[in-house]
Design an enzyme around this catalytic site. Structure first.
Site, short mmCIF file in Angstrom:
data_model
loop_
_atom_site.label_atom_id
_atom_site.label_comp_id
_atom_site.label_asym_id
_atom_site.label_seq_id
_atom_site.Cartn_x
_atom_site.Cartn_y
_atom_site.Cartn_z
N GLU A 81 107.47 18.03 21.28
CA GLU A 81 108.00 17.09 20.28
C GLU A 81 109.44 16.67 20.58
O GLU A 81 110.34 17.50 20.68
CB GLU A 81 107.95 17.74 18.88
CG GLU A 81 108.49 16.86 17.76
CD GLU A 81 108.46 17.56 16.40
OE1 GLU A 81 108.18 18.77 16.34
OE2 GLU A 81 108.75 16.88 15.39
N HIS B 166 103.43 14.29 13.41
CA HIS B 166 104.13 14.90 12.29
C HIS B 166 104.43 13.75 11.34
O HIS B 166 105.38 13.00 11.55
CB HIS B 166 105.45 15.56 12.74
CG HIS B 166 105.26 16.92 13.30
ND1 HIS B 166 106.31 17.74 13.64
CD2 HIS B 166 104.13 17.63 13.54
CE1 HIS B 166 105.83 18.89 14.09
NE2 HIS B 166 104.52 18.85 14.05
N ASP C 62 106.79 12.63 15.74
CA ASP C 62 107.24 12.85 14.38
C ASP C 62 107.79 11.52 13.89
O ASP C 62 108.68 10.92 14.53
CB ASP C 62 108.33 13.94 14.36
CG ASP C 62 108.79 14.28 12.95
OD1 ASP C 62 109.12 13.35 12.19
OD2 ASP C 62 108.86 15.48 12.63
N ASP D 295 116.44 11.16 9.64
CA ASP D 295 115.29 12.07 9.67
C ASP D 295 115.35 13.00 8.46
O ASP D 295 115.48 14.21 8.59
CB ASP D 295 115.36 12.85 10.99
CG ASP D 295 114.22 13.85 11.14
OD1 ASP D 295 113.14 13.59 10.60
OD2 ASP D 295 114.43 14.89 11.79
N HIS E 255 111.53 10.77 13.90
CA HIS E 255 112.32 11.07 15.09
C HIS E 255 112.60 9.89 15.99
O HIS E 255 112.72 10.04 17.21
CB HIS E 255 111.62 12.17 15.90
CG HIS E 255 111.71 13.51 15.24
ND1 HIS E 255 111.41 14.68 15.89
CD2 HIS E 255 112.09 13.86 14.01
CE1 HIS E 255 111.58 15.69 15.07
NE2 HIS E 255 111.99 15.22 13.91
N ASP F 17 104.97 16.90 8.28
CA ASP F 17 106.24 17.59 8.50
C ASP F 17 107.33 16.99 7.62
O ASP F 17 107.95 16.00 7.98
CB ASP F 17 106.65 17.51 9.98
CG ASP F 17 107.94 18.27 10.25
OD1 ASP F 17 108.39 19.01 9.34
OD2 ASP F 17 108.50 18.14 11.36
N TRP G 107 109.05 22.39 19.69
CA TRP G 107 110.22 21.54 19.44
C TRP G 107 111.45 22.43 19.51
O TRP G 107 111.50 23.48 18.88
CB TRP G 107 110.16 20.87 18.06
CG TRP G 107 111.49 20.25 17.72
CD1 TRP G 107 112.02 19.13 18.25
CD2 TRP G 107 112.48 20.78 16.81
NE1 TRP G 107 113.28 18.91 17.74
CE2 TRP G 107 113.58 19.90 16.85
CE3 TRP G 107 112.53 21.89 15.98
CZ2 TRP G 107 114.74 20.12 16.09
CZ3 TRP G 107 113.68 22.10 15.22
CH2 TRP G 107 114.77 21.22 15.28
N LYS H 219 112.93 14.15 19.76
CA LYS H 219 113.70 13.79 18.58
C LYS H 219 114.84 12.87 19.01
O LYS H 219 115.29 12.94 20.15
CB LYS H 219 114.25 15.08 17.97
CG LYS H 219 115.03 14.91 16.71
CD LYS H 219 115.12 16.25 15.98
CE LYS H 219 115.95 16.09 14.73
NZ LYS H 219 115.78 17.21 13.82
N ASP I 49 113.17 13.79 6.15
CA ASP I 49 111.98 14.56 5.77
C ASP I 49 111.65 14.47 4.29
O ASP I 49 111.31 15.47 3.66
CB ASP I 49 112.11 16.02 6.23
CG ASP I 49 111.97 16.14 7.74
OD1 ASP I 49 110.88 15.87 8.24
OD2 ASP I 49 112.97 16.49 8.40
#
Ligand code: RNT
Ligand code: ZN
Length: 416
Positions: A224, A284, A257, A292, A260, A324, A185, A226, A294
């Site tokens: 990956e 992820h 992810d 995003d 994303h 993630d 990524w 995004k 997380d």
């Protein structure tokens, strides 16, 4: 927790599921085989051991809960503590900046398998296979563009870094007798309106071609995408379209992810399309809150949908489940335990779904019956199966792990 009661509840659950044609023991066998790849970076807010510079690349941790891991020993201890509270099997997903550099500064274009020697040994000793990641962020040469940088010197630097990371992943995979999944990524993008979008994508494509030219047997590449990063809101070189195209054409694993994509997009729905065109998918699993962000993964509809889709696509052997997220506002070991257990709970529920019956209803156009059973399935006694899974794995059942995390905080992390 009272063991006899857990067993009793389990026996009742087994009978109830049998009525729907589901073999719970078989499901528990499967749960034992699935490996969740835990991300090393929750333990220390994505800092790593290369330098003490800022976290860049459009990602951000928020919060300053005390006790984060400050070095490799603390990080390893924290991961093992978290693992001791988790049923089933876990892998460890390392970023390049988490190498064992022995106090030396090792630049990204100089990294070698020897910097991960102690990790490979640690992985074998502790029953955790390793996965790996290139690291394009938090470096003086990161800027806004790495593998897509028009400056030849900077682009070559990152190409060299990525090639070296693949060699490290190959060595990890060889040593553990199981392919190391290496994720690529890069944060490349731009804050404002970009008029040369094609040019950077051409450069990224060319960089990837160079990086992947060398064939390996013990590592697998995944790429990956995004939607955007902080400070890089207007343009992301490695967008979803870019990597799906690249992955489909070059037979590369695509990483999804869950943070994303656009907020109303279903990541679960992507699996059955992607799996027709790319060899495997890496996940992820995260929890975006408005962006995003997380946040720690929880047992929410998105994660449940995702796990259901893996099972409904019969793709457990082609979808790698990794985590993630990075929350610095709560106990970090607790964050690992909550997120991993939530993912496992979702997977367990997916495996316990009365799928054959649901499919039969669907095939016959019985929409009411399908919806009714889907609704009832939500309230089946999966939690009794979950408790038994924990009990058999000798890990705390139910909320009992809270006390373990508190104890570790008292004895270890609060003293840092
Ligand atoms: C960033 C990507 C990437 C990172 C880690 C640290 O938005 O999700 O996977 O989170 O590599
Ligand atoms: Zn990610």
């Amino acid at each position: 927790m009272n063991e006899a009661r857990i067993k009793q509840a389990y026996d009742i659950a087994v009978e109830r599921y049998a009525e729907l044609g589901i073999d719970v023991e078989k499901v528990l066998d499967l749960m034992q085989k699935v490996e969740i790849s835990m991300h090393c970076w929750q333990a220390d807010d994505v800092c790593g051991f290369e330098s003490s510079g800022d976290l860049t690349g459009g990602i951000q941790t928020t919060g300053n809960y005390p006790g984060k891991a400050r070095n490799i020993e603390e990080l390893r201890a924290d991961i093992l503590k978290a693992k001791s509270l988790l049923p089933g099997n876990q892998r460890l997903n390392l970023h390049e900046i988490y190498g064992d550099f022995g106090g030396q500064f090792v630049d990204r274009d100089e990294v070698e398998p020897k910097h991960f020697e102690s990790w490979m040994q640690w992985g074998l000793e502790n029953g955790m296979k390793l996965d790996f990641n290139t690291t394009s962020f938090s470096h003086p040469k990161s800027g806004d563009l790495s593998l897509s940088n028009p400056n030849q010197e900077i682009r070559d630097f990152w190409i060299e870094h990525s090639k070296r990371c693949r060699a490290i992943a190959e060595e990890m995979g060889r040593r553990q007798g199981d392919p190391c999944i290496m994720n690529l990524w890069v944060h490349d993008g731009s804050k404002d309106i970009t008029v040369n979008r094609m040019k950077y994508r051409e450069l990224l494509k060319d960089s990837l071609d160079q990086i992947f030219a060398q064939k390996y047997d013990n590592m697998k590449d995944c790429i990956e995408s995004k939607v955007f990063g902080i400070g890089l809101e207007s343009y992301t070189v490695g967008s979803n379209d870019f990597y799906i195209g690249y992955g489909a054409k070059n037979n590369k694993i695509v990483t999804l992810d869950t943070g994303h994509f656009h907020p109303t997009e279903s990541v679960a729905d992507k699996l059955s399309s992607l799996l027709l065109y790319v060899p495997e998918v890496m996940l992820h699993v995260s929890r975006p809150v408005r962006w995003d962000s997380d946040h720690v993964t929880i047992m929410n509809d998105e994660t449940l949908d995702l796990m259901h889709e893996i099972v409904r696509c019969d793709a457990l052997d082609r979808v790698h489940i990794g985590l993630d997220y990075f929350d610095a506002s709560i106990n970090r070991i607790g964050a690992y335990v909550i997120g991993t257990r939530a993912t496992q709970k979702c997977l367990l529920q997916a495996l316990l779904e009365p799928l054959a019956q649901l499919r039969e209803y669907e095939a016959k156009g019985q929409g009411f019956e399908r919806l009714a059973l889907l609704e009832e399935a939500k309230a089946l006694p999966w939690n009794a199966v979950w408790d038994m899974y924990c009990l058999r794995n000798n890990v705390p059942v139910g909320e009992a792990f809270i006390a373990d995390v508190q104890q570790y905080e008292k004895e270890v992390t609060s003293k840092r």
